[in-house]
Design a protein around this motif. Structure first.
Motif, PDB file in Angstrom:
ATOM      1  N   LEU A  18      48.609  33.745  48.867  1.00  0.00           N
ATOM      2  CA  LEU A  18      47.276  33.297  49.254  1.00  0.00           C
ATOM      3  C   LEU A  18      46.235  34.188  48.581  1.00  0.00           C
ATOM      4  O   LEU A  18      46.312  35.418  48.664  1.00  0.00           O
ATOM      5  CB  LEU A  18      47.115  33.353  50.775  1.00  0.00           C
ATOM      6  N   TRP A  19      45.269  33.540  47.909  1.00  0.00           N
ATOM      7  CA  TRP A  19      44.202  34.234  47.198  1.00  0.00           C
ATOM      8  C   TRP A  19      42.850  33.818  47.785  1.00  0.00           C
ATOM      9  O   TRP A  19      42.725  32.751  48.370  1.00  0.00           O
ATOM     10  CB  TRP A  19      44.215  33.882  45.710  1.00  0.00           C
ATOM     11  N   TYR A  20      41.861  34.670  47.547  1.00  0.00           N
ATOM     12  CA  TYR A  20      40.521  34.441  48.089  1.00  0.00           C
ATOM     13  C   TYR A  20      39.486  34.723  47.008  1.00  0.00           C
ATOM     14  O   TYR A  20      39.603  35.704  46.262  1.00  0.00           O
ATOM     15  CB  TYR A  20      40.299  35.373  49.284  1.00  0.00           C
ATOM     16  N   THR A  21      38.498  33.847  46.907  1.00  0.00           N
ATOM     17  CA  THR A  21      37.396  34.054  45.967  1.00  0.00           C
ATOM     18  C   THR A  21      36.080  33.869  46.698  1.00  0.00           C
ATOM     19  O   THR A  21      35.873  32.855  47.369  1.00  0.00           O
ATOM     20  CB  THR A  21      37.442  33.050  44.797  1.00  0.00           C
ATOM     21  N   ARG A  22      35.217  34.841  46.576  1.00  0.00           N
ATOM     22  CA  ARG A  22      33.886  34.762  47.186  1.00  0.00           C
ATOM     23  C   ARG A  22      32.859  35.213  46.163  1.00  0.00           C
ATOM     24  O   ARG A  22      32.893  36.352  45.705  1.00  0.00           O
ATOM     25  CB  ARG A  22      33.818  35.645  48.436  1.00  0.00           C
ATOM     26  N   ARG A  23      31.999  34.296  45.772  1.00  0.00           N
ATOM     27  CA  ARG A  23      30.945  34.634  44.817  1.00  0.00           C
ATOM     28  C   ARG A  23      29.608  34.684  45.548  1.00  0.00           C
ATOM     29  O   ARG A  23      29.196  33.701  46.172  1.00  0.00           O
ATOM     30  CB  ARG A  23      30.895  33.605  43.695  1.00  0.00           C
ATOM     31  N   THR A  24      28.949  35.808  45.475  1.00  0.00           N
ATOM     32  CA  THR A  24      27.676  35.987  46.167  1.00  0.00           C
ATOM     33  C   THR A  24      26.546  35.400  45.330  1.00  0.00           C
ATOM     34  O   THR A  24      26.328  35.831  44.194  1.00  0.00           O
ATOM     35  CB  THR A  24      27.395  37.478  46.424  1.00  0.00           C
ATOM     36  N   SER A  70      33.219  38.091  36.187  1.00  0.00           N
ATOM     37  CA  SER A  70      34.170  37.085  35.739  1.00  0.00           C
ATOM     38  C   SER A  70      34.917  36.496  36.931  1.00  0.00           C
ATOM     39  O   SER A  70      35.136  37.161  37.943  1.00  0.00           O
ATOM     40  CB  SER A  70      35.168  37.697  34.754  1.00  0.00           C
ATOM     41  N   TYR A  71      35.303  35.238  36.768  1.00  0.00           N
ATOM     42  CA  TYR A  71      36.005  34.547  37.850  1.00  0.00           C
ATOM     43  C   TYR A  71      37.302  35.268  38.197  1.00  0.00           C
ATOM     44  O   TYR A  71      37.642  35.427  39.369  1.00  0.00           O
ATOM     45  CB  TYR A  71      36.288  33.105  37.432  1.00  0.00           C
ATOM     46  N   GLU A  72      38.008  35.722  37.169  1.00  0.00           N
ATOM     47  CA  GLU A  72      39.279  36.408  37.408  1.00  0.00           C
ATOM     48  C   GLU A  72      39.083  37.684  38.218  1.00  0.00           C
ATOM     49  O   GLU A  72      39.892  38.014  39.089  1.00  0.00           O
ATOM     50  CB  GLU A  72      39.962  36.720  36.077  1.00  0.00           C
ATOM     51  N   ASP A  73      38.000  38.399  37.945  1.00  0.00           N
ATOM     52  CA  ASP A  73      37.729  39.634  38.690  1.00  0.00           C
ATOM     53  C   ASP A  73      37.400  39.353  40.150  1.00  0.00           C
ATOM     54  O   ASP A  73      37.564  40.219  41.012  1.00  0.00           O
ATOM     55  CB  ASP A  73      36.570  40.396  38.041  1.00  0.00           C
ATOM     56  N   ASN A  74      36.907  38.150  40.423  1.00  0.00           N
ATOM     57  CA  ASN A  74      36.526  37.797  41.794  1.00  0.00           C
ATOM     58  C   ASN A  74      37.711  37.386  42.660  1.00  0.00           C
ATOM     59  O   ASN A  74      37.602  37.340  43.883  1.00  0.00           O
ATOM     60  CB  ASN A  74      35.512  36.644  41.776  1.00  0.00           C
ATOM     61  N   ILE A  75      38.820  37.040  42.037  1.00  0.00           N
ATOM     62  CA  ILE A  75      39.978  36.556  42.791  1.00  0.00           C
ATOM     63  C   ILE A  75      40.723  37.735  43.420  1.00  0.00           C
ATOM     64  O   ILE A  75      41.116  38.675  42.728  1.00  0.00           O
ATOM     65  CB  ILE A  75      40.928  35.758  41.888  1.00  0.00           C
ATOM     66  N   LYS A  76      40.901  37.672  44.721  1.00  0.00           N
ATOM     67  CA  LYS A  76      41.580  38.742  45.450  1.00  0.00           C
ATOM     68  C   LYS A  76      42.822  38.186  46.155  1.00  0.00           C
ATOM     69  O   LYS A  76      42.751  37.160  46.832  1.00  0.00           O
ATOM     70  CB  LYS A  76      40.650  39.367  46.491  1.00  0.00           C
ATOM     71  N   LYS A  77      43.920  38.884  45.988  1.00  0.00           N
ATOM     72  CA  LYS A  77      45.146  38.493  46.688  1.00  0.00           C
ATOM     73  C   LYS A  77      45.054  38.937  48.144  1.00  0.00           C
ATOM     74  O   LYS A  77      44.729  40.088  48.430  1.00  0.00           O
ATOM     75  CB  LYS A  77      46.362  39.123  46.014  1.00  0.00           C
ATOM     76  N   ILE A  78      45.336  38.013  49.060  1.00  0.00           N
ATOM     77  CA  ILE A  78      45.312  38.339  50.486  1.00  0.00           C
ATOM     78  C   ILE A  78      46.704  38.745  50.960  1.00  0.00           C
ATOM     79  O   ILE A  78      46.903  39.830  51.502  1.00  0.00           O
ATOM     80  CB  ILE A  78      44.805  37.142  51.318  1.00  0.00           C
ATOM     81  N   LEU A  97      39.713  29.324  48.795  1.00  0.00           N
ATOM     82  CA  LEU A  97      41.036  29.795  49.197  1.00  0.00           C
ATOM     83  C   LEU A  97      42.058  29.112  48.299  1.00  0.00           C
ATOM     84  O   LEU A  97      42.009  27.890  48.111  1.00  0.00           O
ATOM     85  CB  LEU A  97      41.322  29.460  50.659  1.00  0.00           C
ATOM     86  N   HIS A  98      42.977  29.898  47.753  1.00  0.00           N
ATOM     87  CA  HIS A  98      43.987  29.367  46.839  1.00  0.00           C
ATOM     88  C   HIS A  98      45.369  29.702  47.404  1.00  0.00           C
ATOM     89  O   HIS A  98      45.662  30.874  47.648  1.00  0.00           O
ATOM     90  CB  HIS A  98      43.885  30.000  45.453  1.00  0.00           C
ATOM     91  N   LEU A  99      46.200  28.703  47.586  1.00  0.00           N
ATOM     92  CA  LEU A  99      47.585  28.927  47.990  1.00  0.00           C
ATOM     93  C   LEU A  99      48.473  28.459  46.847  1.00  0.00           C
ATOM     94  O   LEU A  99      48.582  27.252  46.593  1.00  0.00           O
ATOM     95  CB  LEU A  99      47.911  28.175  49.278  1.00  0.00           C
ATOM     96  N   PHE A 100      49.089  29.426  46.148  1.00  0.00           N
ATOM     97  CA  PHE A 100      49.844  29.108  44.935  1.00  0.00           C
ATOM     98  C   PHE A 100      51.255  29.679  45.006  1.00  0.00           C
ATOM     99  O   PHE A 100      51.521  30.645  45.730  1.00  0.00           O
ATOM    100  CB  PHE A 100      49.133  29.687  43.700  1.00  0.00           C
ATOM    101  N   LYS A 101      52.126  29.065  44.238  1.00  0.00           N
ATOM    102  CA  LYS A 101      53.479  29.585  44.122  1.00  0.00           C
ATOM    103  C   LYS A 101      53.438  30.976  43.496  1.00  0.00           C
ATOM    104  O   LYS A 101      52.610  31.258  42.628  1.00  0.00           O
ATOM    105  CB  LYS A 101      54.334  28.644  43.264  1.00  0.00           C
TER     106      LYS A 101
END
Length: 233
Positions: A63-69, A76-84, A112-116
């Motif tokens: 499960l990943w989380y992205t929050r852009r203020t 960068s989008y990649e820098d914003n993605i955080k693994k939960i 919210l991203h739920l990926f393999k």
């Protein structure tokens, strides 16, 4: 063009084909070996979970989380993605899911991203780069229920062409919430359309809802996830 010249060019092309196959062979063999190794690791993981009295999932999920203020300095989008968190059993999934914030309480814009496991929620990831996604837009009052159903479908490995599915995304926006299902191969029309029908069936999606499809290479070109979709149905 003279017949003799055409024949010579054809012979040259035939001679080049085996060489091209030879050059492609190592890459294909490496990819196959990597896939076999991943399958072996998954089998070992499931066996360990079974011995521990747990209920293993077919695939470990992350499960990943992205929050852009809004208004914040560009990042960068990649820098914003955080693994939960990651989980590989039914038990660990419910421990995680029961503590998640509901979609209605998430700020906009949030994803919210739920990926393999092993697949990052990025267009450029090797598992995603040739794929695309089915998109469904929801009113905020109902998005939470459909998101939960979609998560359970992925966790339970219930979608058809499930090996082609990379993950699912909830995108919380100001006026709507968007669910998307990412798949590996945008050029496999049968798989894409069968996946669409499977999503509709498992979510019990009303006929009034429109599903849209967009390949990731198109998203890269126009730098947009949800505009200029290609297929609708």
């Amino acid at each position: 063009m003279e017949p003799a010249v055409e024949k010579k060019e054809a012979e040259q092309e035939e001679q080049q084909l085996p060489q091209a196959r030879k050059e492609d062979a190592p890459a294909a063999a490496a990819a196959a070996a990597e896939e076999d190794e991943a399958d072996s690791e998954e089998t070992e993981r499931r066996n360990r979970d079974l011995k521990a009295g747990l209920h293993p999932l077919r695939r470990k999920l992350v499960l990943w989380y992205t929050r852009r203020t809004p208004g914040a300095r560009s990042q960068s989008y990649e820098d914003n993605i955080k693994k939960i968190i990651d989980f590989s059993t039914v038990e660990s999934f419910w421990v995680c899911y029961c503590h998640l914030t509901r979609p209605s309480s998430l700020p906009s814009p949030t994803d919210l991203h739920l990926f393999k496991d092993g697949i990052r929620p990025l267009w450029e990831d090797p598992a995603n780069q040739n794929g695309g996604k089915w998109i469904i837009r929801f009113k905020k009052a109902v998005s939470g229920r459909f998101w939960e159903d979609l998560v359970l479908v992925l966790v339970g490995d219930q979608l058809e062409y499930s090996d082609d599915v990379c993950g699912v995304v909830l995108s919380v926006r100001f006026n709507e919430d968007i669910l998307s299902v990412w798949n590996r191969n945008a050029s496999d029309h049968q798989a894409v359309m069968t996946l669409r029908d499977s999503i509709k069936r498992h979510l019990k999606l009303p006929h009034s809802y429109l599903m849209e499809y967009k390949p990731h290479d198109a998203s890269r070109r126009d730098n947009s996830s949800y505009r200029n979709t290609w297929l609708r149905g």
